[in-house]
Structures are given as structure tokens and as C-alpha cells.
Design a protein around this motif. Structure first.
Motif, mmCIF file in Angstrom:
data_model
loop_
_atom_site.group_PDB
_atom_site.id
_atom_site.type_symbol
_atom_site.label_atom_id
_atom_site.label_comp_id
_atom_site.label_asym_id
_atom_site.label_seq_id
_atom_site.Cartn_x
_atom_site.Cartn_y
_atom_site.Cartn_z
ATOM 1 N N GLY A 58 0.780 -1.292 -0.095
ATOM 2 C CA GLY A 58 0.026 0.123 -0.043
ATOM 3 C C GLY A 58 0.731 1.376 -0.120
ATOM 4 O O GLY A 58 0.505 2.047 -0.691
ATOM 5 N N ILE A 59 1.858 1.286 0.796
ATOM 6 C CA ILE A 59 2.678 2.507 0.705
ATOM 7 C C ILE A 59 3.468 2.665 -0.452
ATOM 8 O O ILE A 59 3.566 3.768 -0.946
ATOM 9 N N ALA A 60 3.976 1.686 -0.961
ATOM 10 C CA ALA A 60 4.696 1.693 -2.402
ATOM 11 C C ALA A 60 3.645 2.119 -3.397
ATOM 12 O O ALA A 60 4.095 2.986 -4.134
ATOM 13 N N ALA A 61 2.523 1.559 -3.358
ATOM 14 C CA ALA A 61 1.464 2.169 -4.313
ATOM 15 C C ALA A 61 1.252 3.623 -4.187
ATOM 16 O O ALA A 61 1.026 4.500 -5.002
ATOM 17 N N ALA A 62 1.173 3.904 -2.889
ATOM 18 C CA ALA A 62 0.882 5.448 -2.688
ATOM 19 C C ALA A 62 1.935 6.350 -3.208
ATOM 20 O O ALA A 62 1.638 7.580 -3.561
ATOM 21 N N LEU A 63 3.155 5.739 -2.909
ATOM 22 C CA LEU A 63 4.328 6.613 -3.259
ATOM 23 C C LEU A 63 4.750 6.324 -4.956
ATOM 24 O O LEU A 63 5.641 6.950 -5.458
ATOM 25 N N ARG A 66 7.941 0.845 -6.852
ATOM 26 C CA ARG A 66 7.909 -0.766 -6.491
ATOM 27 C C ARG A 66 8.087 -0.962 -4.989
ATOM 28 O O ARG A 66 8.963 -0.203 -4.589
ATOM 29 N N VAL A 67 7.524 -2.229 -4.455
ATOM 30 C CA VAL A 67 7.946 -2.444 -3.210
ATOM 31 C C VAL A 67 9.251 -2.638 -2.599
ATOM 32 O O VAL A 67 9.861 -1.989 -1.862
ATOM 33 N N GLU A 68 10.161 -3.329 -3.780
ATOM 34 C CA GLU A 68 11.468 -3.193 -3.590
ATOM 35 C C GLU A 68 12.251 -2.105 -3.498
ATOM 36 O O GLU A 68 13.275 -2.048 -2.726
ATOM 37 N N ASP A 69 11.683 -1.100 -4.139
ATOM 38 C CA ASP A 69 12.525 0.291 -4.109
ATOM 39 C C ASP A 69 12.196 1.026 -2.867
ATOM 40 O O ASP A 69 13.157 1.586 -2.220
ATOM 41 N N ALA A 70 11.031 0.851 -2.366
ATOM 42 C CA ALA A 70 10.684 1.667 -0.988
ATOM 43 C C ALA A 70 11.043 0.886 0.022
ATOM 44 O O ALA A 70 11.443 1.429 1.128
ATOM 45 N N PHE A 71 11.377 -0.584 0.148
ATOM 46 C CA PHE A 71 11.699 -1.422 1.115
ATOM 47 C C PHE A 71 13.040 -2.244 0.773
ATOM 48 O O PHE A 71 12.681 -3.360 0.704
ATOM 49 N N PRO A 72 14.126 -1.499 0.419
ATOM 50 C CA PRO A 72 15.056 -2.149 -0.020
ATOM 51 C C PRO A 72 15.713 -3.134 1.108
ATOM 52 O O PRO A 72 15.750 -3.091 2.231
ATOM 53 N N TYR A 73 16.293 -4.225 0.825
ATOM 54 C CA TYR A 73 16.836 -5.503 1.410
ATOM 55 C C TYR A 73 18.386 -5.105 1.312
ATOM 56 O O TYR A 73 18.735 -4.757 0.159
ATOM 57 N N PRO A 74 19.213 -5.556 2.406
ATOM 58 C CA PRO A 74 20.717 -5.457 2.083
ATOM 59 C C PRO A 74 21.230 -6.651 0.890
ATOM 60 O O PRO A 74 20.505 -7.415 0.807
ATOM 61 N N ASP A 75 21.844 -6.094 -0.068
ATOM 62 C CA ASP A 75 22.300 -6.601 -1.326
ATOM 63 C C ASP A 75 23.628 -7.197 -1.111
ATOM 64 O O ASP A 75 24.037 -7.975 -1.971
#
Length: 125
Positions: A58-63, A66-75
Motif C-alpha cells: 500500500g505504501i509503495a503504491a501510494a508513493l 515498486r515495493v523493492e524500491d521503497a523497502f530495500p533489503y541488504p544486497d
């Protein structure tokens, strides 16, 4: 490490929100969450409750990202910490589980009962 990830997510969400010129109230309304919850997410204060998948989507869509861009994991391996329970997870530590076969019960549950080939059935039935 979890606190670091949540803090990074919060920074990323706030940056994207400000870049889009949106208020917390607008993003929260679009995401279907309370403004106070969005504020906690932005501060990295979600605690043990964490952030569910639906909220992240929902937050990613509101912004508008993509979810991955809004909530990045360590790579990279440098950004992660080893699992504290790695020894027990691999069987090398003090905690081990006993292998069982299908259709059997643990000794505590099968005491005094005959176990047939079907899981959960009793010989007296």
C-alpha cells in the motif's frame, strides 16, 4: 540488523514521500493505514510488530514505486550479520531434533497406544 533495515526503510519512505511532495496524511490515506503508523515506519520504530506485506504494498503504491524500491533489503554480505542460531540450525549446536517417520507419534503422545499405519488412528478404534 532488523533495526537497521527498518531505519533504512523509514528513511527511504520519507525521502520518496518528500520528493513526491506528499504529506504523511496523504500517503497514509492512500495506503489505507493510520498516519501515526506511517510516522512510526518513517522513524524506524515498528518494533516486533514489523510491517506486513499489505502495508508495504500500500505504501509503495501510494508513493508510485515498486515495493523493492521503497523497502530495500541488504544486497551484499558485508551488510548482513551471521545468524545467531546458525549452529543450532545446522545441527551443530546444542539443540537437535529427532528424526521421525510419517505416521508415527512422539513418545509422549503415543504412550499406551498402538500406532497403526495411518497417522492419528488408534488400534482400538
Amino acid at each position: 540488523m532488523i533495526a537497521n533495515i527498518r531505519a533504512r526503510w523509514g528513511e527511504q519512505i520519507k525521502k520518496r514521500r518528500l520528493d513526491a511532495g506528499l504529506s504523511q496524511m496523504e500517503v497514509a490515506a492512500r495506503a489505507g493505514i493510520d498516519k501515526s503508523w506511517l510516522s512510526k515506519i518513517e522513524r524506524g520504530e515498528t518494533g516486533a510488530r514489523g510491517i506486513g506485506d499489505e502495508v508495504r504494498m500500500g505504501i509503495a503504491a501510494a508513493l508510485g514505486c515498486r515495493v523493492e524500491d521503497a523497502f530495500p533489503y541488504p544486497d551484499t554480505a558485508e551488510e548482513t550479520e551471521p545468524c545467531r542460531n546458525a549452529a543450532s540450525a545446522t545441527g551443530a549446536g546444542p539443540f537437535r531434533t529427532r528424526a521421525t517417520t510419517a505416521g508415527t507419534r512422539s513418545p509422549a503422545r503415543s504412550a499406551g497406544r498402538a500406532v497403526s499405519g495411518r497417522a492419528g488412528s488408534r488400534a482400538s478404534e
